[in-house]
Every structure is written in structure tokens, then in C-alpha cells.
Design a protein around this motif. Sequence first.
Motif, short mmCIF file in Angstrom:
data_model
loop_
_atom_site.label_atom_id
_atom_site.label_comp_id
_atom_site.label_asym_id
_atom_site.label_seq_id
_atom_site.Cartn_x
_atom_site.Cartn_y
_atom_site.Cartn_z
N HIS A 91 0.83 -1.22 0.00
CA HIS A 91 0.00 0.00 0.00
C HIS A 91 0.86 1.27 0.00
CE1 HIS A 91 -2.91 -3.03 1.42
NE2 HIS A 91 -3.76 -2.30 0.73
N GLN A 92 2.14 1.14 0.30
CA GLN A 92 3.04 2.29 0.33
C GLN A 92 3.47 2.72 -1.08
OE1 GLN A 92 6.06 0.48 2.85
NE2 GLN A 92 5.47 1.86 4.53
N ARG A 93 3.30 1.85 -2.05
CA ARG A 93 3.80 2.10 -3.40
C ARG A 93 3.31 3.43 -3.99
NH1 ARG A 93 6.59 -0.54 -6.82
NH2 ARG A 93 6.46 -2.48 -5.64
N LEU A 94 2.04 3.71 -3.88
CA LEU A 94 1.47 4.92 -4.47
C LEU A 94 2.13 6.19 -3.92
CD1 LEU A 94 -0.57 6.24 -6.38
CD2 LEU A 94 -2.24 6.16 -4.52
N GLU A 95 2.31 6.26 -2.59
CA GLU A 95 2.94 7.44 -2.00
C GLU A 95 4.37 7.61 -2.50
OE1 GLU A 95 2.26 8.77 2.22
OE2 GLU A 95 1.58 6.68 2.34
N ALA A 96 5.13 6.54 -2.54
CA ALA A 96 6.52 6.61 -3.00
C ALA A 96 6.58 7.03 -4.47
CB ALA A 96 7.21 5.26 -2.79
N GLU A 97 5.75 6.43 -5.30
CA GLU A 97 5.75 6.76 -6.73
C GLU A 97 5.28 8.20 -6.98
OE1 GLU A 97 3.54 3.51 -8.44
OE2 GLU A 97 5.34 2.25 -8.54
N ARG A 98 4.34 8.66 -6.17
CA ARG A 98 3.86 10.04 -6.30
C ARG A 98 4.99 11.03 -5.97
NH1 ARG A 98 -1.40 9.64 -3.89
NH2 ARG A 98 -0.36 9.73 -1.90
N ALA A 99 5.77 10.73 -4.94
CA ALA A 99 6.90 11.60 -4.58
C ALA A 99 7.95 11.62 -5.69
CB ALA A 99 7.52 11.13 -3.27
N ILE A 100 8.22 10.47 -6.28
CA ILE A 100 9.21 10.39 -7.36
C ILE A 100 8.73 11.18 -8.58
CG2 ILE A 100 10.28 8.82 -9.03
CD1 ILE A 100 10.46 6.77 -6.70
N ALA A 101 7.48 11.02 -8.94
CA ALA A 101 6.93 11.74 -10.10
C ALA A 101 6.99 13.25 -9.88
CB ALA A 101 5.50 11.29 -10.38
N SER A 102 6.64 13.69 -8.68
CA SER A 102 6.67 15.11 -8.36
C SER A 102 8.10 15.65 -8.41
CB SER A 102 6.07 15.34 -6.97
OG SER A 102 6.18 16.69 -6.60
N PHE A 103 9.03 14.90 -7.86
CA PHE A 103 10.43 15.33 -7.86
C PHE A 103 10.97 15.38 -9.30
CE2 PHE A 103 15.03 14.44 -7.52
CZ PHE A 103 15.40 15.53 -6.76
N ALA A 104 10.62 14.41 -10.12
CA ALA A 104 11.06 14.41 -11.52
C ALA A 104 10.51 15.63 -12.26
CB ALA A 104 10.62 13.12 -12.21
N ASP A 105 9.25 15.97 -12.01
CA ASP A 105 8.64 17.15 -12.64
C ASP A 105 9.37 18.43 -12.21
OD1 ASP A 105 6.75 15.68 -14.01
OD2 ASP A 105 5.12 16.12 -12.60
N GLN A 106 9.66 18.54 -10.92
CA GLN A 106 10.32 19.73 -10.39
C GLN A 106 11.76 19.86 -10.88
OE1 GLN A 106 9.96 19.73 -6.13
NE2 GLN A 106 7.73 19.58 -6.22
N SER A 107 12.47 18.74 -10.93
CA SER A 107 13.89 18.79 -11.31
C SER A 107 14.09 18.81 -12.82
CB SER A 107 14.64 17.59 -10.71
OG SER A 107 14.25 16.38 -11.35
N GLY A 108 13.08 18.33 -13.57
CA GLY A 108 13.21 18.25 -15.01
C GLY A 108 14.17 17.17 -15.47
N LYS A 109 14.48 16.25 -14.58
CA LYS A 109 15.41 15.16 -14.88
C LYS A 109 14.76 13.82 -14.55
CE LYS A 109 19.42 17.93 -13.55
NZ LYS A 109 20.52 18.04 -12.60
N PRO A 110 15.18 12.76 -15.23
CA PRO A 110 14.67 11.44 -14.85
C PRO A 110 15.22 11.04 -13.47
CG PRO A 110 16.28 11.25 -16.63
CD PRO A 110 16.07 12.71 -16.38
N VAL A 111 14.40 10.39 -12.69
CA VAL A 111 14.79 9.93 -11.36
C VAL A 111 15.07 8.43 -11.46
CG1 VAL A 111 14.02 9.66 -8.97
CG2 VAL A 111 13.44 11.73 -10.24
N HIS A 112 16.20 8.04 -10.90
CA HIS A 112 16.63 6.64 -10.98
C HIS A 112 16.45 5.91 -9.65
CE1 HIS A 112 18.28 7.19 -14.99
NE2 HIS A 112 18.68 8.38 -14.57
N THR A 113 15.48 6.31 -8.88
CA THR A 113 15.19 5.68 -7.60
C THR A 113 14.19 4.56 -7.80
OG1 THR A 113 15.64 7.76 -6.46
CG2 THR A 113 14.36 6.10 -5.25
#
Length: 176
Positions: A91-113
Motif C-alpha cells: 500500500h506504500q507504493r502509491l505514496e513513493a511513486e507520487r513523490a518520485i513523479a513530483s520530484f522528476a517534474d520539479q527537477s526536469g530530470k529522470p529519477v533513478h530511484t
Amino acid sequence: MTIAKAGFGGGCHWCTEGVFQSLRGVSQVDQGFVQSDAPADTWAEGVVVTFDPKVIQLETLSEVHLRTHSATRARSPRGKYRSAIYLFDDHQRLEAERAIASFADQSGKPVHTLVIPFRSFKASDERFQNYYRTDPSRPFCRLYIDPKLDLIRQHFSELALPGAAAPQAIEGGERA
């Protein structure tokens, strides 16, 4: 108090431990080596964080993690410094993936986490536990951990524990 756990790996586990120990709602940080499923089944430096999701949610912990290590630098999933969020519950997957997507949008770079299941943990040697808390004046702490704690105070001030950036070491290596 509600209790949840998640694992985080990125850079050095001394740094990662110090980062999560500085946050409200985190009751314990175990530093060592984390393992998941293949191809991430080799031991990689990381921490297991015990936290109260009513105080700090996994999405916020994930955002802190992404901002305090090189999440946009590609690494081998088999490497010692695997960038990952280890899930204790699917059930934690959605929160983690949402944080990664948001960080990728803000940084403009692909996230390798990676977002992967937690499988095993083994603690690092006792002499390395609470690395920052036992002597924040070490050159390593000043060079690598202090800037991460400054970032937390600047961007997550409402979650930073008082004195998180410079706890005083006391005799015996424990903090008052």
C-alpha cells in the motif's frame, strides 16, 4: 501512535541516517544494509525508518530522501549505493511513486530511484551507528551531512527537530 516502516537507500548510510534522525515523527532509524528481490538482491547501504504516518507521511519522507541524495544519477541496481525506497507494505507504493513523479517534474530530470519490496536488513557495525549524533564535528559530517540538514531546515522547517543541524556529542556517544 501509529507505526509504519520504510527503507531508504541512496548514498552513504551515515548521511541517510542523519537525515531521517532529524525529522519529527521518526521514532527510530536503523542504519546498515538492505536487500530486495533480484536484480536488487545484493546488499546495499541504507536505513530502515520507523515513523508515525499521522505526523509525517511516506510521501514526505520520500521527498526528503530524493532531495538529499543523487536520485537523478543512474546507478546499477546491484551497486552498493542503490537509490531505492524499500516498501514494507504494498500500500506504500502509491505514496513513493507520487513523490518520485513530483520530484522528476520539479527537477526536469529522470529519477533513478527504485520502488522495491523490503526483504532483509543487517545492521552496520555498532561503531558506525548514530554516526552524526556521536560526533557532528567530524570532517565527513561537516562536508556531507550538514548541507543535507541545512536543506531540511530550509525546505521542511515544520518537520525539522529542534537542533537537528548540530546536535552536541556527549561523553559515551549518546545524545541528551
